[in-house]
Each structure stands twice: as structure tokens, then as C-alpha cells.
Design a protein around this motif. Structure first.
Motif, PDB file in Angstrom:
ATOM      1  N   ARG A 191       6.953  52.778   0.021  1.00 44.67           N
ATOM      2  CA  ARG A 191       8.468  52.714   0.820  1.00 44.67           C
ATOM      3  C   ARG A 191       8.380  53.968   1.500  1.00 44.67           C
ATOM      4  O   ARG A 191       8.911  53.679   2.387  1.00 44.67           O
ATOM      5  N   ALA A 212       4.442  50.350  -4.500  1.00 47.57           N
ATOM      6  CA  ALA A 212       5.024  50.165  -3.892  1.00 47.57           C
ATOM      7  C   ALA A 212       6.463  51.025  -3.522  1.00 47.57           C
ATOM      8  O   ALA A 212       6.812  50.991  -1.844  1.00 47.57           O
ATOM      9  N   ARG A 251       2.131  46.979   1.082  1.00 44.71           N
ATOM     10  CA  ARG A 251       3.467  47.147  -0.302  1.00 44.71           C
ATOM     11  C   ARG A 251       3.637  45.608  -0.647  1.00 44.71           C
ATOM     12  O   ARG A 251       4.391  45.290  -1.984  1.00 44.71           O
TER      13      ARG A 251
END
Length: 151
Positions: A127, A123, A110
Motif C-alpha cells: 500500500r 499488504a 498485494r
């Protein structure tokens, strides 16, 4: 029922006594009142937390914050000035102890995706993977902070 919206690519929030619906582009998420513990602003993001402390949603929000907070509270939802778990976040550095297996690798990936100019969607997906491991992530400047949700 009150609906607040901006442009097509922006977040639209529909608030009712029984639920809150977040819509962005062509997708929407609806959360029943009992699924939501608190909603709050984190920078430019609207965050929705479950009673367990798990993050249900984190969406970029260009809506007027005061108006949104008023609409939510008028319908009986809890609005907080900040994340009630903020003190539990720890700054991530590679190899940080206390993370579930696999979380460190996801945070590394990430961090790399966030550095890449076109890595925003990557990203976001990472998450989601971290949330599945029980790890909530928040960003501050170019740093990642994390906390583990118990239970």
C-alpha cells in the motif's frame, strides 16, 4: 489537549488545535493542521487525507468513533461521514487501464499478500509503494479499489 487510547497494539490518537498524532505500538505520526484536509472512518480504519487527496494515514481504529469525531471537530479539524473521494475509486482487476506504470504489478502482489494468512504486513508495505506512485487503495471484502491522485 485530548488523548484517546486503547491497548498497546491499538491506535492512540492525540488531538490538539495545531496537530493530530497517531501512535500505534512504538511508532507515531504527527500531522500539522495544514497537512490535513479531512479525517474520516472507512470501515474499521481511521483515514487522514491531505489537501491534495493523498492518503496520509490509514490505521485500524478501535476507539469510539463518535467521541473521536467530537474531539477532532472541537479542535477545529474536519471530520467527514465518508471519504470525499469515494466516487472516484474503481475496482481493480488485473490489467486495469489508467494505472501508473508498475501499479498493476503492485496490486497483483498485494492481492496475493491479502490472500495469505500472514500477509498483512506485506499488504501494508505494498500500500505504501502504491501511495508513492500516487495510487490510493481501499479494501472492501476481498476486493481492492483504487484511485489516482492528480498532481
Amino acid at each position: 489537549m485530548l488523548g484517546l487510547s486503547a491497548v498497546h497494539d491499538s491506535l492512540s490518537v492525540r488531538v490538539a488545535d495545531t496537530h493530530v498524532t497517531l501512535t500505534i505500538r512504538d511508532g507515531s505520526q504527527e500531522f500539522a493542521r495544514e497537512e490535513i484536509s479531512v479525517l474520516f472512518r472507512d470501515g474499521k480504519h481511521l483515514v487522514v487525507l491531505a489537501p491534495s487527496g493523498m492518503e496520509l494515514a490509514r490505521e485500524h481504529c478501535g476507539l469510539p468513533w463518535r467521541r473521536l469525531a467530537d474531539a477532532l471537530t472541537e479542535h477545529g479539524h474536519t471530520w467527514a461521514r465518508e471519504d470525499p473521494y469515494r466516487a472516484q475509486f474503481r475496482r481493480w482487476v488485473p490489467g486495469t487501464p489508467g494505472l501508473p506504470p508498475g501499479a498493476d504489478a503492485l496490486l497483483r502482489a498485494r492481492a496475493k499478500a491479502r490472500k495469505d494468512g500472514d500477509g498483512a504486513e506485506e499488504a501494508r508495505e505494498l500500500r505504501g509503494e502504491l501511495l508513492r506512485l500516487g495510487v490510493v487503495v481501499r479494501d472492501e471484502d476481498k476486493r481492492q479499489f483504487w484511485r489516482v491522485v492528480s498532481g
